[in-house]
Write an enzyme that holds these catalytic residues in place. Structure first.
Site, PDB file in Angstrom:
ATOM      1  N   ASP A  40       0.578  -1.675  -0.153  1.00 28.05           N
ATOM      2  CA  ASP A  40      -0.096  -0.034   0.230  1.00 28.05           C
ATOM      3  C   ASP A  40       1.104   1.319   0.342  1.00 28.05           C
ATOM      4  O   ASP A  40       0.779   2.334  -0.435  1.00 28.05           O
ATOM      5  CB  ASP A  40      -1.078   0.101   1.576  1.00 28.05           C
ATOM      6  CG  ASP A  40      -1.760  -1.090   1.157  1.00 28.05           C
ATOM      7  OD1 ASP A  40      -1.368  -2.013   1.347  1.00 28.05           O
ATOM      8  OD2 ASP A  40      -3.001  -0.654   1.710  1.00 28.05           O
ATOM      9  N   GLN A 111       5.348  -8.166   1.696  1.00 28.67           N
ATOM     10  CA  GLN A 111       4.358  -8.469   0.825  1.00 28.67           C
ATOM     11  C   GLN A 111       4.776  -7.951  -0.787  1.00 28.67           C
ATOM     12  O   GLN A 111       6.172  -8.003  -0.587  1.00 28.67           O
ATOM     13  CB  GLN A 111       3.395  -7.099   0.967  1.00 28.67           C
ATOM     14  CG  GLN A 111       2.171  -7.703   1.743  1.00 28.67           C
ATOM     15  CD  GLN A 111       1.159  -6.681   1.862  1.00 28.67           C
ATOM     16  OE1 GLN A 111       1.554  -4.867   2.590  1.00 28.67           O
ATOM     17  NE2 GLN A 111       0.116  -6.252   1.741  1.00 28.67           N
ATOM     18  N   ASP A 173      -5.534 -11.514  -0.841  1.00 25.09           N
ATOM     19  CA  ASP A 173      -5.494 -12.682   0.660  1.00 25.09           C
ATOM     20  C   ASP A 173      -6.297 -13.776   0.596  1.00 25.09           C
ATOM     21  O   ASP A 173      -6.785 -15.038   0.460  1.00 25.09           O
ATOM     22  CB  ASP A 173      -6.425 -11.610   1.767  1.00 25.09           C
ATOM     23  CG  ASP A 173      -5.564 -10.523   1.900  1.00 25.09           C
ATOM     24  OD1 ASP A 173      -4.181 -10.519   1.201  1.00 25.09           O
ATOM     25  OD2 ASP A 173      -5.860 -10.081   2.882  1.00 25.09           O
ATOM     26  N   GLU A 405     -12.108  -0.025  -1.204  1.00 19.68           N
ATOM     27  CA  GLU A 405     -11.092  -0.924  -1.683  1.00 19.68           C
ATOM     28  C   GLU A 405     -11.768  -1.674  -3.025  1.00 19.68           C
ATOM     29  O   GLU A 405     -11.221  -1.958  -3.563  1.00 19.68           O
ATOM     30  CB  GLU A 405     -11.640  -2.210  -0.454  1.00 19.68           C
ATOM     31  CG  GLU A 405      -9.957  -2.712  -0.235  1.00 19.68           C
ATOM     32  CD  GLU A 405     -10.257  -3.661   1.219  1.00 19.68           C
ATOM     33  OE1 GLU A 405     -10.956  -3.663   1.830  1.00 19.68           O
ATOM     34  OE2 GLU A 405      -9.204  -4.174   1.169  1.00 19.68           O
TER      35      GLU A 405
HETATM   36  C1  9WN Z   1      -3.846  -8.254   5.203  1.00 21.03           C
HETATM   37  C2  9WN Z   1      -4.079  -3.434   3.423  1.00 21.03           C
HETATM   38  C3  9WN Z   1      -4.379  -4.623   2.887  1.00 21.03           C
HETATM   39  C4  9WN Z   1      -3.728  -4.923   1.593  1.00 21.03           C
HETATM   40  C5  9WN Z   1      -4.157  -6.309   1.357  1.00 21.03           C
HETATM   41  C6  9WN Z   1      -5.566  -6.616   1.375  1.00 21.03           C
HETATM   42  C7  9WN Z   1      -5.684  -6.572   2.690  1.00 21.03           C
HETATM   43  C8  9WN Z   1      -5.217  -7.213   4.758  1.00 21.03           C
HETATM   44  C9  9WN Z   1      -6.553  -7.623   4.986  1.00 21.03           C
HETATM   45  O1  9WN Z   1      -5.657  -5.415   2.847  1.00 21.03           O
HETATM   46  O2  9WN Z   1      -5.580  -7.347   3.302  1.00 21.03           O
HETATM   47  O3  9WN Z   1      -3.123  -8.162   4.596  1.00 21.03           O
HETATM   48  O4  9WN Z   1      -6.583  -7.482   6.685  1.00 21.03           O
HETATM   49  O5  9WN Z   1      -7.259  -7.854   5.161  1.00 21.03           O
HETATM   50  O6  9WN Z   1      -6.015  -8.099   0.999  1.00 21.03           O
HETATM   51  O7  9WN Z   1      -4.011  -6.282  -0.476  1.00 21.03           O
HETATM   52  O8  9WN Z   1      -2.382  -4.989   1.592  1.00 21.03           O
HETATM   53  O9  9WN Z   1      -5.080  -2.105   2.269  1.00 21.03           O
END
Ligand code: 9WN
Length: 438
Positions: A40, A111, A173, A405
């Site tokens: 991110d 990541q 994820d 998102e």
């Molecule tokens: C776990 C933050 C992150 C992104 C990932 C997204 C989501 C997290 C979660 O949010 O993941 O890392 O708790 O679901 O899948 O791509 O970096 O935005």
């Protein structure tokens, strides 16, 4: 059009400014994601570079400050004690690793390595090239060390392809790609309090049973103090991911070009070039699926390809991995499966596959970061019209629904009220729309 564009950029800037924290980093989304996330922060820095160079630099500097002594950069840096996210630092316990940062609590997983190409993008964007190059000179060795970490610790068979040991390392994820791996596991039922589903509708998030798998893999890594060799030996999840490896290759190329601009550093350039060449060869040999006409994931634990098409399958275009001929096959696959007139480009998972779900997280919805990479990849190979469609679809979704998102890829969902899902005022959706519009 012009007014719409200016207006959207202003709104995007408001989102990023509201998410910027005193500690010098940007949270992905208020409530849902209250810390700094690795990939991110890279996408966010690209957006910030357009209007606040200091914040852009700070974002990267703060992330790199949390680097471990072995070059590893964690996926979440827990800058604060906020308990609105699960699992927090007390579950992850980065202190178990002897070389973890003593200053910052973090996870023990990483990541996609976007930081290298992000540095190059920041240089592309800003007016004061000299100033930015000065900044890059001060940071680039940390990114280089991170790449050395990957090649030395995440490639047990010395193939030129690195593994991920957790689905959260992929960034995608709960992609249906992982379902095949969950089928090989039977983790215990954990007792824990989900926080994500207090912020976002549970139907848009992974299931409780999926979380059991996620936690179990971390437990195994923790039992081995996050030792890479032990993880390679024992983790039930060990995957060569096309998205992750494409990001590494793209960032390698950026580091090579930046070091060449800076001058000197011949040993580093030689190291990166050597790995670049063998990584691209291995990628094309091992991750290409002729029958599907797409790149796929490879399950290194069970020695088998995972034969599904997802938006990760197209990310190699961004890293210039396929030949022209192969790119043609890949783009045809994308248009046949994902590109119908009834859909926005580009779904995160194959709409013709039984596992596709247009509303749920990485199981189908459109993600702006994937579209941003796809747009640039398509342009690079001369697919200007399809690239324009990807860009316009991204802008239309954000313009209509807000900086969510992820978004429903169906044009007609039967429900006109809402097509944007997950966290609202999501930072990388804002950051990358700025870059697409500028
Ligand atoms: C776990 C933050 C992150 C992104 C990932 C997204 C989501 C997290 C979660 O949010 O993941 O890392 O708790 O679901 O899948 O791509 O970096 O935005």
């Amino acid at each position: 059009m012009h007014v719409m564009k200016e207006n959207l950029i202003h709104r995007a800037i408001d989102v990023l400014d509201a998410n910027f924290q005193e500690g010098g980093f940007t949270i992905p989304s208020k409530g849902l994601y209250p810390f700094q996330w690795k990939w991110d922060s890279g996408f966010i820095a690209v957006g910030l570079a357009h209007y606040n160079t200091d914040h852009a630099k700070k974002e990267i500097e703060t992330l790199l400050n949390a680097q471990w002594d072995n070059g590893f950069i964690p996926h979440i840096v827990f800058h604060t004690d906020d308990d609105s996210y699960f699992p927090g630092h007390d579950f992850h316990r980065s202190d178990l690793h002897p070389l973890s940062s003593k200053r910052y609590k973090s996870t023990g997983m990483t990541q996609p390595p976007v930081t290298g190409f992000v540095l190059q993008d920041m240089l592309r964007i800003v007016d004061d090239k000299e100033d930015m190059l000065g900044f890059i000179k001060g940071q680039i060795d940390k990114v280089y060390d991170n790449h050395v970490y990957f090649y030395e610790n995440r490639d047990p068979q010395n193939e030129g392809l690195v593994y991920i040991y957790h689905n959260w390392e992929s960034g995608t994820d709960n992609s249906p790609v992982w379902d095949d791996i969950w089928d090989t596991m039977n983790p215990p039922e954990y007792t824990f309090e989900r926080k994500d589903t207090t912020h976002v509708d549970a139907s848009e998030r992974p299931s409780k049973r999926e979380y059991d798998h996620y936690l179990y893999i971390i437990d195994i890594a923790k039992q081995n103090n996050y030792d890479d060799a032990k993880i390679a030996e024992l983790s039930p999840f060990l995957v060569q991911d096309p998205l992750f490896n494409a990001m590494l290759i793209k960032s390698n190329q950026a580091l090579i070009e930046l070091y060449e601009m800076i001058g000197g550093n011949d040993d580093k350039i030689t190291y990166l070039k050597k790995n670049q060449e063998r990584s691209i060869t291995a990628f094309n040999q091992k991750l290409w699926d002729t029958e599907l006409g797409a790149y796929v994931h490879y399950d290194l634990r069970n020695n088998t390809p995972i034969r599904h098409v997802s938006s990760s399958s197209f990310s190699p275009l961004f890293a210039a991995i396929p030949s022209k001929e192969r790119a043609e096959v890949l783009v045809n696959t994308m248009m046949e499966r994902f590109g119908g007139d009834d859909k926005y480009l580009c779904a995160s998972f194959d709409p013709t596959d039984d596992r596709f779900n247009p509303r749920k997280y990485w199981r189908g919805p459109v993600w702006i970061n994937m579209n941003w990479m796809l747009y640039r990849g398509l342009r690079q190979y001369g697919y200007t019209d399809i690239a324009e469609r990807v860009k316009n679809d991204s802008i239309e979704l954000v313009e209509r629904d807000g900086f969510f998102e992820y978004f429903d890829c169906r044009k007609d969902t039967g429900d006109e009220t809402r097509k944007g899902y997950g966290g609202d005022n999501f930072s990388w959706s804002a950051a990358l729309v700025i870059d697409l519009l500028k």
